[in-house]
Design an enzyme around this catalytic site. Structure first.
Site, PDB file in Angstrom:
ATOM      1  CD  GLU A  99      -7.303  -4.383  10.463  1.00 20.28           C
ATOM      2  OE1 GLU A  99      -7.638  -3.193  10.510  1.00 20.28           O
ATOM      3  OE2 GLU A  99      -6.380  -4.806   9.720  1.00 20.28           O
ATOM      4  CG  HIS A 115      -1.055  -3.142   4.140  1.00 22.27           C
ATOM      5  ND1 HIS A 115      -1.346  -4.248   3.368  1.00 22.27           N
ATOM      6  CD2 HIS A 115      -1.909  -3.180   5.185  1.00 22.27           C
ATOM      7  CE1 HIS A 115      -2.352  -4.921   3.917  1.00 22.27           C
ATOM      8  NE2 HIS A 115      -2.704  -4.294   5.035  1.00 22.27           N
ATOM      9  CG  HIS A 146      -3.456  -6.782   8.956  1.00 23.62           C
ATOM     10  ND1 HIS A 146      -3.465  -5.501   8.469  1.00 23.62           N
ATOM     11  CD2 HIS A 146      -2.191  -6.989   9.410  1.00 23.62           C
ATOM     12  CE1 HIS A 146      -2.272  -4.956   8.625  1.00 23.62           C
ATOM     13  NE2 HIS A 146      -1.476  -5.857   9.200  1.00 23.62           N
ATOM     14  CG  ASP A 185      -5.428  -6.309   4.398  1.00 21.85           C
ATOM     15  OD1 ASP A 185      -4.790  -6.680   5.400  1.00 21.85           O
ATOM     16  OD2 ASP A 185      -5.672  -5.121   4.137  1.00 21.85           O
ATOM     17  NE  ARG A 214      -3.372  -0.209   2.713  1.00 23.10           N
ATOM     18  CZ  ARG A 214      -3.878  -0.718   3.837  1.00 23.10           C
ATOM     19  NH1 ARG A 214      -3.764  -0.040   4.987  1.00 23.10           N
ATOM     20  NH2 ARG A 214      -4.479  -1.884   3.840  1.00 23.10           N
TER      21      ARG A 214
END
Length: 224
Positions: A203, A135, A206, A142, A91
């Site tokens: 999460e 990320h 994740h 994910d 990301r």
């Protein structure tokens, strides 16, 4: 200038901006074609409600060690009759800054019902959205598991909450999920841990490679 504008400017200087993708990053859509890719931040089907900055293609990019580890996870999953469905990988820091701008715009609650129904938007920063993301180091993913139905279609396993739902229900070991949902979460967890990944407990989707190939670097080249 608004506060979030100043923050975004600061983040842009802290990231490794305007540099090309390092040679040790891999395009998983080519390296792992058997997986299913649903790169949400390339689309408007995400908590921001629009395509996220610096996602110029629906690709999953990972540092080579994470890429090789995920390929092993995929092989193990296939032996059990499952495939990986991937939502996000590397990301860019630019995208993280976009998340922060969105989180600080408290008037925009258009995605609340789907992504944070039980929380005020003002509480998302810190717990769920941060100024920097693992990320951006290139070794976090994910994802979920899918299984082929009688109609031949690959369907996501029921994990008890959707991807990116900001709620304690998304905590991997939340006690409110059903026995089947917990078993599905633990199945994904076992596969990922066997491949060298560790789960972020808040999460269920994740996972990050341990150790991280880049421990202090937050990249900012676009996904393209």
């Amino acid at each position: 200038m608004k506060r979030w504008g100043l923050l975004a400017l600061a983040l842009s200087f802290n990231a490794t901006a305007h540099k090309p993708m390092p040679d040790d990053f891999v395009d998983m859509t080519q390296a792992l074609p058997e997986a299913i890719y649903d790169i949400r931040y390339f689309t408007d089907n995400n908590f921001v409600g629009e395509p996220v900055d610096a996602y110029l293609a629906p690709k999953c990019l990972l540092q080579q060690k994470a890429a090789e580890a995920l390929k092993k996870v995929s092989s193990a999953a296939e032996q059990q009759g499952y495939k990986l469905k991937i939502f996000d990988c590397y990301r860019p820091q630019t995208a993280v800054a976009h998340f922060m701008r969105w989180a600080q715009d408290l008037e925009d609650t258009s995605t609340k019902a789907e992504y944070y129904p039980n929380l005020p938007k003002s509480e998302l920063v810190g717990e769920y959205i941060a100024e920097k993301s693992g990320h951006s180091r290139g070794a976090t993913v994910d994802l979920t598991l899918v299984k082929q139905g009688k109609d031949g279609q690959w369907q996501e396993l029921d994990m008890g909450s959707p991807f990116d739902m900001f709620d304690t229900l998304s905590n991997t070991m939340d006690e409110r999920v059903s026995t089947e949902q917990r078993a599905n979460r633990l199945r994904l967890k076992a596969l990922m841990e066997a491949g060298g990944f560790k789960n972020y407990s808040k999460e269920w989707w994740h996972y990050y490679l341990v150790p991280q190939p880049y421990s202090d670097t937050y990249f900012d080249f676009p996904v393209k």
